[in-house]
Write an enzyme that holds these catalytic residues in place. Structure first.
Site, mmCIF file in Angstrom:
data_model
loop_
_atom_site.group_PDB
_atom_site.id
_atom_site.type_symbol
_atom_site.label_atom_id
_atom_site.label_comp_id
_atom_site.label_asym_id
_atom_site.label_seq_id
_atom_site.Cartn_x
_atom_site.Cartn_y
_atom_site.Cartn_z
ATOM 1 N N SER A 206 0.849 -1.192 0.000
ATOM 2 C CA SER A 206 0.000 0.000 0.000
ATOM 3 C C SER A 206 0.879 1.235 0.000
ATOM 4 C CB SER A 206 -0.900 0.023 1.231
ATOM 5 O OG SER A 206 -1.563 1.270 1.361
ATOM 6 N N TYR B 150 -1.943 -0.317 10.551
ATOM 7 C CA TYR B 150 -2.035 -0.713 9.138
ATOM 8 C C TYR B 150 -0.780 -0.277 8.386
ATOM 9 C CZ TYR B 150 -3.774 -1.014 4.349
ATOM 10 O OH TYR B 150 -3.935 -1.316 3.013
#
Length: 235
Positions: free
Chosen positions: A130, A144
């Site tokens: 990501s 995250y």
């Protein structure tokens, strides 16, 4: 381009994973993909593409290792399975954080290592990370971001380990992509688009195209690298 190539996609039933399965299968690969919570979507995708769907919980280390081993010598491994929790770091459930790390960090590492045991020379390992591994503009996403930035060190290190056999390992880092998990018409649209130079969500097929290039013959000298596809979200 991938005629006769054996591929395993971990987390392939929906969104980016499904686009990757479709792209590689359409290009001739023999694809196995895993699913956890979407059996109907997995069956539909398998029927549509002539691929094989198998249930595997990516939070279970031994199940991941067994699945990779049982898939036989792979030419291409794509690790797409992911899990996200958001919220104040002081209030997050530690068990949920640990589960996320199991799916987002432990599974890619153990899958990559196990695949490399049987992978022929010139094999490809591609992990979906990501842009949040590089940039975190919002509160509530620390755990995250941790899980995605960890993939960067993993890829750099395993590139050194696997390089003598011509096996490459790369991380694809999407920004906002239009999927069920992050729909373009969702409540975060305006905020996310404010960070973008290209004012739209990306499409899963665009990510799949980057994966296909990294898996192909033109990318044989590309390894240990992060490939961001984010409309300049992280610029």
């Amino acid at each position: 381009m991938f005629q006769g190539k054996r591929v395993l996609v971990l987390g392939g039933s929906r969104g980016i994973g499904a686009a990757i399965v479709r792209r590689l299968a359409n290009d001739g690969a023999k694809v196995i993909f895993t699913y956890a919570g979407s059996p109907e979507a997995a069956k539909t995708l398998a029927d549509d593409t002539g691929t094989t769907a198998v249930h595997t919980d990516s939070a279970d280390r031994d199940a991941v290792i067994d699945r990779v081993r049982e898939s036989g010598p792979l030419d291409i491994l794509v690790v797409n399975a992911g899990f996200a929790i958001f919220g104040d770091a002081l209030e997050q459930d530690p068990d949920e954080v640990d589960r996320m790390l199991s799916v987002n960090v432990h599974a890619p590492y153990h899958a990559s290592v196990e695949a490399a045991r049987q992978m022929p020379e010139g094999g490809r390992i591609i992990v979906i990370g990501s842009v949040n591994g590089d940039r975190m503009p919002l509160p509530g996403m620390a755990s995250y971001a941790l899980s995605k930035s960890a993939l960067q060190g993993m890829a750099r290190g395993l590139a050194r380990d696997f390089g003598p056999r011509g096996i490459t390992i790369n991380v694809v880092q999407p920004g906002p992509i239009d999927t069920d998990a992050n729909p373009e018409d969702g409540p975060m649209r305006d905020l996310m688009h404010s960070f973008l130079a290209i004012k739209r969500h990306g499409r899963p097929e665009e990510v799949a195209g980057m994966v296909a290039w990294l898996a192909g013959p033109e990318a044989g000298f590309v390894t240990g690298a992060m490939h961001t596809i984010d409309g300049a979200f992280g610029a």
